[in-house]
Design an enzyme around this catalytic site. Sequence first.
Site, short mmCIF file in Angstrom:
data_model
loop_
_atom_site.label_atom_id
_atom_site.label_comp_id
_atom_site.label_asym_id
_atom_site.label_seq_id
_atom_site.Cartn_x
_atom_site.Cartn_y
_atom_site.Cartn_z
CG HIS A 367 4.03 -5.15 -11.26
ND1 HIS A 367 4.61 -5.39 -12.46
CD2 HIS A 367 5.01 -5.28 -10.34
CE1 HIS A 367 5.88 -5.66 -12.29
NE2 HIS A 367 6.15 -5.60 -11.02
CD GLU A 609 15.35 1.99 1.43
OE1 GLU A 609 14.30 1.40 1.69
OE2 GLU A 609 15.55 2.56 0.35
CG ASN A 632 8.57 -1.63 4.44
OD1 ASN A 632 8.07 -1.60 5.56
ND2 ASN A 632 7.99 -1.10 3.38
NE ARG A 643 10.06 -5.19 1.51
CZ ARG A 643 10.13 -3.96 1.07
NH1 ARG A 643 11.30 -3.34 0.99
NH2 ARG A 643 9.07 -3.29 0.71
CB CYS A 680 7.99 6.41 4.57
SG CYS A 680 9.55 5.85 3.89
C1 PEP Z 1 10.99 0.69 3.01
O1 PEP Z 1 11.91 -0.03 2.64
O2 PEP Z 1 10.58 0.74 4.19
C2 PEP Z 1 10.28 1.54 2.04
C3 PEP Z 1 9.41 2.45 2.43
O3 PEP Z 1 10.54 1.33 0.73
P1 PEP Z 1 9.92 0.13 -0.10
O4 PEP Z 1 8.89 -0.55 0.74
O5 PEP Z 1 9.35 0.73 -1.33
O6 PEP Z 1 11.13 -0.71 -0.35
MG MG Z 2 12.79 0.15 0.68
#
Ligand code: PEP
Ligand code: MG
Length: 755
Positions: A367, A609, A632, A643, A680
């Site tokens: 965080h 996702e 992601n 990831r 995003c």
């Molecule tokens: C993603 O998974 O690409 C995303 C934007 O969400 P987060 O990174 O918050 O999991």
């Molecule tokens: Mg995500």
Amino acid sequence: MRGALGGPRVLLRRLREVMAEPVSAQDRLDKIVVLIAANMVAEVCSVYVLRVDGTLELYATEGLNRTAVHLTVMRIDEGLVGTVAREAEPVSLSNAQAHPAFSYRPETGEEIYHSFLGVPILRAGNTLGVLVVQNRAHRTYTEEEVEALQTTAMVLAEIIASGELTAMARPGAEPAARRPLHIKGLALSEGIGLGHVVLHEPRIEVTKVIADDVPGELTRLDEAIETLRSSIDAMLEDEGVARVGEHREILEAYRMFANDRGWTQRMREAVMTGLTAEGAVERVQSDTRARMLRMTDPYLRERMHDIDDLANRLLRQLTGRAGGPEKSQIPDNAIIVARNMSPAALLDYDRARVRGVILEEGAATSHLTIVARALNVAAVGHVENIVGLVDPGDAVIVDGISGEVHVRPPADVEAAYAEKVRFRARRLERYAALRDVPSVTKDGVPIELHLNAGLLVDLPHIAETGAVGIGLFRTELQFMIASAFPRTNEQLKLYRSVLDAAGDRPVVFRTLDIGGDKVLPYMRAIEEENPALGWRAIRLGLDRPGLLRSQIRALLRAATGRELRLIFPMVSAVEEFDRARHIVERELTHLRRHGHDLPERVLVGVMLEVPALLFQLEELFSKVDFASVGSNDLVQFLFAADRGNPRVADRFDSLSPASLRALKLVADVAARHGKPVTLCGEIASHPLEALALAAIGYRKLSVSPASFGPVKAMLLELDLAAASALVAPLLANGASQGSVRSRLKAFAEAAGLPL
Ligand code: PEP
Ligand code: MG
């Protein structure tokens, strides 16, 4: 010490007088070794100082040949003195010459001495040198004598750490205590910070180590320990704290140590040798640290922090001094150094003065890292023992790009970094100048650029960058940095501030995405074998709808009279989207019935996702108002590669045909349905990847604030038609298998695109 001239207390008193005399550093050391030798009834007393080149130099001696001073230099893996320095433990031998590590330097004339007692000169657990006494006779040093010599070594530690010996050293052979350090850690938040150390939890500087009144000091120590014990008990009984699982464990450990006879006894013994209560706490803390720093067991290392914390509490108790630095009075270019710190603590500092953060712990997904990135503060973690290696005010450089830290950097390193900082500032100025330039490719295709955000501190970036809107507002960040569940009212307040800051610009709020790597410290963690594939995000929201409902209510109320855009994370089936949308409708009905004003319009979308959605795109796009691709997660699930795990990060490329085909499929179906789709994920924030995304049909990207300028600068120079013409055949079925990256890179270089 029995039989010695006056015992350790008398010695300490004499040392105090010597410390106050206005003599040169060498004279002071010379007097000190004479005093110690006399007091310990030893024929020899010598001080060896650890130098920057890692060797030990004889700085003063009584008893050995004086001509050897500053001439005798030993490697740290050499002799008994080296052993003491290396192990940071006393070595006491009645027949030193029989010891396998014994090595003898003819210039010192030490061959006639048989017994040897050496103790490390320690400060904050770091070895600064070695203090030795020797006797001709085969003498066994008593435990009290070992103890007394360790106490005396504290005085020498102060002299070495003060830097007064540095002036008399040759360049390259200075005492190691103040040497430049270059340490590699883990880059957490990009950026470069030059500045001066501010210890987040400053060591209490113990200015008086020698006791005037030993029984009085013992009483002070006993009282402070008693107060400490009862304050820990009180904290444990405090309901509020007891509810928080993690804190409780730490407090239990504290209680265990505070009641540990060994620990308290060692401090009492140190007072008995003539130290003040503070001096005794510091000595035992330094020994413990030195010992524990050499342990590799992570559990025991963690306990070292507990003992450190406890000792600091005790010191605060004794000195009556408060904890952290006055947060508004830190220097202009502060580099905050801590073992670890909470995001809330970082937010408490005056942002304008903080240039960087260095942590002994920290993780890329923590965080604090999230907050440091949002604040645009360089941060490096996993820097071992950094708290013990620096002093407040030390010059330091944090390189949040490479993960390097330079403590007390040499002038050339500092100059190189200062130039880097100026270069980055000039580049930022160029990006700032693009603020009002529409984001349109060179061949006239508009590409909307939005921002990813999640905290109040992100909001100024909207105006700074000139973003079209917030493409992804990660609502879980407010929950992650809080110490308890944010109440509905607090949520409502944040959402309203976000909408106010955005003005007419659209904001896409994502409902809570917790679970997986996103844990809430105050929520009972559920043990799962594969948390990333587990009970998280919308799954949790649908199974325990209370939380989701209250969040949606807060969002609907915050958007009274305005447009509200909502997306749900980790949806894996159309039916999950239907159920989530149903909750929104029920909440709307509820608010309407209770006479609340409503948003002007509510648009409901989905995060794409989970790969299963790729095979439900037709049904999905016939239902959603819009979609946002979370690459992601999509890419990690597509390649079955975590990831957050650097070991597998290089095993796949997000610009491989497999990933680009999946992403293109989404863009194509969305376009056919006339539904807006944004990307995003992190890849949109890299100019080369952003180029690929535009080439396969994405017209809306949501990027991190720091990437906004670089991505826009690239788009303004891009011939999109040419890029699309290059990529299309590479993705056609049967085309070569390799990544598209190298081809795109060559294209970008040939076109002179800024990457
Ligand atoms: C993603 O998974 O690409 C995303 C934007 O969400 P987060 O990174 O918050 O999991
Ligand atoms: Mg995500």
